[in-house]
Motif scaffolding. Structure first.
Motif, PDB file in Angstrom:
ATOM      1  N   GLN A 106       0.831  -1.211   0.000  1.00 22.95           N
ATOM      2  CA  GLN A 106       0.000   0.000   0.000  1.00 22.95           C
ATOM      3  C   GLN A 106       0.861   1.255   0.000  1.00 22.95           C
ATOM      4  O   GLN A 106       0.535   2.247  -0.654  1.00 22.95           O
ATOM      5  N   GLN A 107       1.944   1.212   0.744  1.00 22.82           N
ATOM      6  CA  GLN A 107       2.852   2.358   0.813  1.00 22.82           C
ATOM      7  C   GLN A 107       3.470   2.630  -0.564  1.00 22.82           C
ATOM      8  O   GLN A 107       3.564   3.777  -0.996  1.00 22.82           O
ATOM      9  N   ILE A 108       3.875   1.573  -1.246  1.00 23.03           N
ATOM     10  CA  ILE A 108       4.463   1.718  -2.580  1.00 23.03           C
ATOM     11  C   ILE A 108       3.416   2.257  -3.561  1.00 23.03           C
ATOM     12  O   ILE A 108       3.694   3.154  -4.354  1.00 23.03           O
ATOM     13  N   MET A 109       2.216   1.721  -3.486  1.00 21.49           N
ATOM     14  CA  MET A 109       1.141   2.182  -4.370  1.00 21.49           C
ATOM     15  C   MET A 109       0.830   3.660  -4.133  1.00 21.49           C
ATOM     16  O   MET A 109       0.632   4.421  -5.078  1.00 21.49           O
ATOM     17  N   ALA A 110       0.794   4.067  -2.873  1.00 19.54           N
ATOM     18  CA  ALA A 110       0.533   5.470  -2.546  1.00 19.54           C
ATOM     19  C   ALA A 110       1.639   6.361  -3.103  1.00 19.54           C
ATOM     20  O   ALA A 110       1.372   7.439  -3.646  1.00 19.54           O
ATOM     21  N   SER A 111       2.868   5.909  -2.996  1.00 23.97           N
ATOM     22  CA  SER A 111       3.997   6.680  -3.515  1.00 23.97           C
ATOM     23  C   SER A 111       3.919   6.807  -5.032  1.00 23.97           C
ATOM     24  O   SER A 111       4.135   7.896  -5.591  1.00 23.97           O
ATOM     25  N   VAL A 112       3.590   5.729  -5.706  1.00 34.95           N
ATOM     26  CA  VAL A 112       3.463   5.758  -7.164  1.00 34.95           C
ATOM     27  C   VAL A 112       2.324   6.693  -7.571  1.00 34.95           C
ATOM     28  O   VAL A 112       2.461   7.481  -8.511  1.00 34.95           O
ATOM     29  N   GLN A 113       1.210   6.632  -6.856  1.00 33.49           N
ATOM     30  CA  GLN A 113       0.083   7.510  -7.167  1.00 33.49           C
ATOM     31  C   GLN A 113       0.460   8.978  -6.991  1.00 33.49           C
ATOM     32  O   GLN A 113       0.069   9.823  -7.799  1.00 33.49           O
ATOM     33  N   GLN A 114       1.219   9.282  -5.944  1.00 34.70           N
ATOM     34  CA  GLN A 114       1.657  10.663  -5.722  1.00 34.70           C
ATOM     35  C   GLN A 114       2.579  11.125  -6.850  1.00 34.70           C
ATOM     36  O   GLN A 114       2.473  12.256  -7.324  1.00 34.70           O
ATOM     37  N   GLN A 115       3.474  10.249  -7.271  1.00 31.86           N
ATOM     38  CA  GLN A 115       4.395  10.594  -8.352  1.00 31.86           C
ATOM     39  C   GLN A 115       3.640  10.825  -9.660  1.00 31.86           C
ATOM     40  O   GLN A 115       3.946  11.757 -10.408  1.00 31.86           O
ATOM     41  N   LEU A 116       2.644   9.984  -9.926  1.00 32.86           N
ATOM     42  CA  LEU A 116       1.833  10.155 -11.129  1.00 32.86           C
ATOM     43  C   LEU A 116       1.036  11.454 -11.079  1.00 32.86           C
ATOM     44  O   LEU A 116       0.920  12.161 -12.082  1.00 32.86           O
ATOM     45  N   ALA A 117       0.484  11.776  -9.925  1.00 27.37           N
ATOM     46  CA  ALA A 117      -0.273  13.014  -9.766  1.00 27.37           C
ATOM     47  C   ALA A 117       0.634  14.218 -10.009  1.00 27.37           C
ATOM     48  O   ALA A 117       0.234  15.180 -10.682  1.00 27.37           O
ATOM     49  N   LEU A 118       1.839  14.182  -9.487  1.00 25.75           N
ATOM     50  CA  LEU A 118       2.789  15.272  -9.689  1.00 25.75           C
ATOM     51  C   LEU A 118       3.163  15.394 -11.164  1.00 25.75           C
ATOM     52  O   LEU A 118       3.186  16.499 -11.726  1.00 25.75           O
ATOM     53  N   GLN A 119       3.416  14.270 -11.797  1.00 28.05           N
ATOM     54  CA  GLN A 119       3.749  14.276 -13.220  1.00 28.05           C
ATOM     55  C   GLN A 119       2.589  14.834 -14.041  1.00 28.05           C
ATOM     56  O   GLN A 119       2.795  15.635 -14.953  1.00 28.05           O
ATOM     57  N   ASN A 120       1.367  14.432 -13.725  1.00 22.41           N
ATOM     58  CA  ASN A 120       0.196  14.950 -14.436  1.00 22.41           C
ATOM     59  C   ASN A 120       0.043  16.454 -14.242  1.00 22.41           C
ATOM     60  O   ASN A 120      -0.285  17.177 -15.188  1.00 22.41           O
ATOM     61  N   ALA A 121       0.259  16.929 -13.034  1.00 25.76           N
ATOM     62  CA  ALA A 121       0.156  18.364 -12.754  1.00 25.76           C
ATOM     63  C   ALA A 121       1.214  19.139 -13.536  1.00 25.76           C
ATOM     64  O   ALA A 121       0.921  20.198 -14.115  1.00 25.76           O
ATOM     65  N   GLN A 122       2.431  18.618 -13.590  1.00 24.53           N
ATOM     66  CA  GLN A 122       3.501  19.290 -14.329  1.00 24.53           C
ATOM     67  C   GLN A 122       3.187  19.328 -15.823  1.00 24.53           C
ATOM     68  O   GLN A 122       3.395  20.341 -16.489  1.00 24.53           O
ATOM     69  N   GLU A 123       2.655  18.228 -16.333  1.00 21.18           N
ATOM     70  CA  GLU A 123       2.295  18.167 -17.744  1.00 21.18           C
ATOM     71  C   GLU A 123       1.158  19.145 -18.053  1.00 21.18           C
ATOM     72  O   GLU A 123       1.175  19.840 -19.067  1.00 21.18           O
ATOM     73  N   LEU A 124       0.185  19.201 -17.168  1.00 27.13           N
ATOM     74  CA  LEU A 124      -0.932  20.135 -17.343  1.00 27.13           C
ATOM     75  C   LEU A 124      -0.426  21.573 -17.400  1.00 27.13           C
ATOM     76  O   LEU A 124      -0.802  22.340 -18.295  1.00 27.13           O
ATOM     77  N   LEU A 125       0.425  21.946 -16.470  1.00 30.88           N
ATOM     78  CA  LEU A 125       0.953  23.318 -16.440  1.00 30.88           C
ATOM     79  C   LEU A 125       1.783  23.632 -17.680  1.00 30.88           C
ATOM     80  O   LEU A 125       1.709  24.739 -18.218  1.00 30.88           O
TER      81      LEU A 125
END
Length: 82
Positions: free
Chosen positions: A7-26
């Motif tokens: 679960q910890q690894i999945m949460a970390s991956v989700q956070q990284q994906l969210a950050l990547q998506n936000a950077q791409e959006l901007l």
């Protein structure tokens, strides 16, 4: 690897994906609005360019939010079918 670690690894991956998506959006927002609003790049933005960029950014974010919500709803519906 136990469930908590997984679960910890999945949460970390989700956070990284969210950050990547936000950077791409901007990045996309900046590129599209700059191209649409700034005819002659210089050291400063004119008042009309600033207004255009603000308006363009608002519209882009509104559209992105609508698409994101619709996509999330579709994923939920698909998950409930299976």
């Amino acid at each position: 690897m136990d469930g908590a670690q997984r679960q910890q690894i999945m949460a970390s991956v989700q956070q990284q994906l969210a950050l990547q998506n936000a950077q791409e959006l901007l990045q996309k927002l900046s590129d599209k609005c700059f191209k649409a609003c700034v005819q002659k790049p210089g050291s400063t933005l004119s008042s009309s360019e600033q207004k255009c960029i603000t308006s363009c950014s608002d519209r882009y974010m509104d559209a992105w939010n609508i698409v994101s919500r619709t996509y999330a709803e579709r994923i939920k519906r698909e998950q409930h079918r299976h």
